[in-house]
Motif scaffolding. Structure first.
Motif, PDB file in Angstrom:
ATOM      1  N   GLN A   1       5.326  60.901 -21.885  1.00  0.00           N
ATOM      2  CA  GLN A   1       5.704  59.662 -21.729  1.00  0.00           C
ATOM      3  C   GLN A   1       7.267  58.607 -21.987  1.00  0.00           C
ATOM      4  N   LYS A   2       8.857  59.021 -22.752  1.00  0.00           N
ATOM      5  CA  LYS A   2       9.343  59.209 -22.141  1.00  0.00           C
ATOM      6  C   LYS A   2       9.513  58.381 -20.605  1.00  0.00           C
TER       7      LYS A   2
ATOM      8  N   GLU B   1       7.821  55.769 -19.529  1.00  0.00           N
ATOM      9  CA  GLU B   1       7.975  54.380 -20.284  1.00  0.00           C
ATOM     10  C   GLU B   1       9.321  53.880 -19.312  1.00  0.00           C
ATOM     11  N   ARG B   2      10.471  55.276 -19.109  1.00  0.00           N
ATOM     12  CA  ARG B   2      10.775  54.930 -18.021  1.00  0.00           C
ATOM     13  C   ARG B   2      11.385  54.272 -17.035  1.00  0.00           C
TER      14      ARG B   2
ATOM     15  N   LEU C   1      -1.615  56.313 -22.736  1.00  0.00           N
ATOM     16  CA  LEU C   1      -0.872  54.786 -22.315  1.00  0.00           C
ATOM     17  C   LEU C   1      -1.500  54.311 -21.705  1.00  0.00           C
TER      18      LEU C   1
ATOM     19  N   ASN D   1       6.755  45.276 -20.958  1.00  0.00           N
ATOM     20  CA  ASN D   1       7.351  46.205 -22.269  1.00  0.00           C
ATOM     21  C   ASN D   1       6.811  46.950 -22.899  1.00  0.00           C
ATOM     22  N   ILE D   2       7.276  47.564 -23.753  1.00  0.00           N
ATOM     23  CA  ILE D   2       6.700  48.744 -24.548  1.00  0.00           C
ATOM     24  C   ILE D   2       6.436  47.648 -25.578  1.00  0.00           C
TER      25      ILE D   2
ATOM     26  N   ASP E   1       3.757  48.489 -29.085  1.00  0.00           N
ATOM     27  CA  ASP E   1       2.436  49.494 -30.463  1.00  0.00           C
ATOM     28  C   ASP E   1       1.325  48.623 -31.247  1.00  0.00           C
TER      29      ASP E   1
ATOM     30  N   THR F   1       9.409  50.562 -17.559  1.00  0.00           N
ATOM     31  CA  THR F   1      10.432  49.688 -18.083  1.00  0.00           C
ATOM     32  C   THR F   1      11.399  49.223 -16.797  1.00  0.00           C
TER      33      THR F   1
ATOM     34  N   PRO G   1       1.605  52.789 -26.026  1.00  0.00           N
ATOM     35  CA  PRO G   1       1.631  54.723 -25.254  1.00  0.00           C
ATOM     36  C   PRO G   1       1.113  54.296 -26.934  1.00  0.00           C
TER      37      PRO G   1
END
Length: 343
Positions: A115-116, A119-120, A212, A128-129, A131, A123, A192
């Motif tokens: 997930q990280k 996200e990297r 995600l 944008n992330i 929730d 982005t 995610p």
């Protein structure tokens, strides 16, 4: 004033040498060098001195501060050694020669690692992330995604309903609708999170898993943009070329819709329980956002188009790390998790 520095030095060194424990040394450090210590108070007189006297006094004071700091640190070490020797001589069970306790460091869960990483990647592409709640409203989980009541597509998602009328979300797509309503267009977001479905578990299915979802809305967005982003994502995740296939698929919230399948990395496409002996893993359902979904999000369908996709983080972690059974990831078995050393 120079004499005051010398007198303070002689008195301070004598008092430090006479200290018999660490508490006394710490008390002296505060009295001598603290914010309201004797040396600090002397430095306040600098403003009343002429330039030459200020220069000499400042140099002497700084030199004394350095000297006293070193003496105090040496005294702390001296007392520490004495304490250990005293403990050993008194018959204490403490053995200074024994190795210290080995504390194990934890590691991130493989799903979290993936997930990280994703996200990297996103982005970096300007996404944008966002929730949203895991206990979701029926409107956002179904109706706003073009799945009205009694629609056959609801049968595809066996749902956990709660007594208050809400449900445990079956995907993170509701976050996309919430983002559209909040931010409008143009929009680039990923969502995610954990999802829940009342499914029978096997090597590739669990009732709790991670997804995600992503969406891009702008003027003149096309399928070509979708394919480009998906290929870039997978090549970044696996750090090599991967074999994929794109085939038509039905999802109420996109039109047209596609199934993006990944060649199974557990068996190399030969067939195994993970891929249901097909050689392929369903990984990335995607397509162009249905106009009804855009309308529910408050987007002008005459001006904007967009694509959306849903990525199974849990399945992607399985492919990336060669985990053949999805149930391992929720087992809580530390023996399985310890091999992932990324922290």
């Amino acid at each position: 004033m120079i004499d005051k520095i010398s007198n303070l030095r002689d008195a301070a060194i004598g008092r430090i040498k006479e200290a018999v424990n660490s508490a006394e040394v710490e008390e002296l450090r505060v009295k001598l060098l603290g914010k309201k210590g004797e040396l600090t108070e002397m430095l306040k007189d600098l403003k009343n001195m002429d330039i030459e006297e200020r220069k000499q006094f400042g140099q002497k004071a700084n030199a004394l501060k350095t000297e006293l700091t070193e003496i105090i640190e040496g005294k702390f070490k001296e007392l520490s050694v004495k304490d250990v020797k005293k403990s050993l001589s008194s018959g204490s069970n403490f053995d200074i020669s024994l190795p210290g306790t080995n504390f194990k460091l934890g590691s991130l869960h493989p799903v979290t690692i993936v997930q990280k990483e994703i996200e990297r990647i996103f982005t970096g592409m300007g996404f944008n992330i966002v929730d949203g709640p895991e206990a979701e409203e029926e409107f956002f989980n179904f109706e706003a995604l073009n799945i009205p009541k009694h629609h056959p597509a609801r049968d595809m998602q066996d749902t956990y309903w709660l007594e208050n009328g809400s449900l445990l979300r079956t995907h993170t797509s509701p976050c996309q609708v919430r983002a559209m309503q909040k931010y409008g267009a143009p929009l680039k977001v990923i969502a995610p999170g954990r999802c829940f479905r009342n499914e029978s578990t096997d090597a590739s299915h669990e009732n709790t898993f991670f997804q995600l979802e992503g969406m891009m809305i702008d003027k003149n967005v096309s399928i070509a943009n979708l394919i480009y982003v998906m290929k870039l994502l997978l090549s970044e995740v696996f750090q090599r070329d991967v074999k994929i296939r794109l085939r038509p698929g039905f999802f109420p919230f996109v039109e047209p819709g596609f199934e993006l399948d990944l060649n199974c990395m557990i068996c190399g496409g030969k067939g195994c329980p993970t891929c249901k002996h097909s050689g392929w893993i369903e990984l990335l359902p995607c397509g162009m956002v249905h106009p009804n979904v855009l309308r529910y999000g408050g987007i002008d369908t005459e001006e904007y188009t967009g694509f959306a996709f849903g990525l199974g983080l849990t399945r992607l972690a399985m492919m990336k790390y060669g985990i053949s059974d999805i149930r391992v990831l929720n087992s809580g078995d530390l023996r399985a998790m310890e091999q992932f050393s990324v922290r």
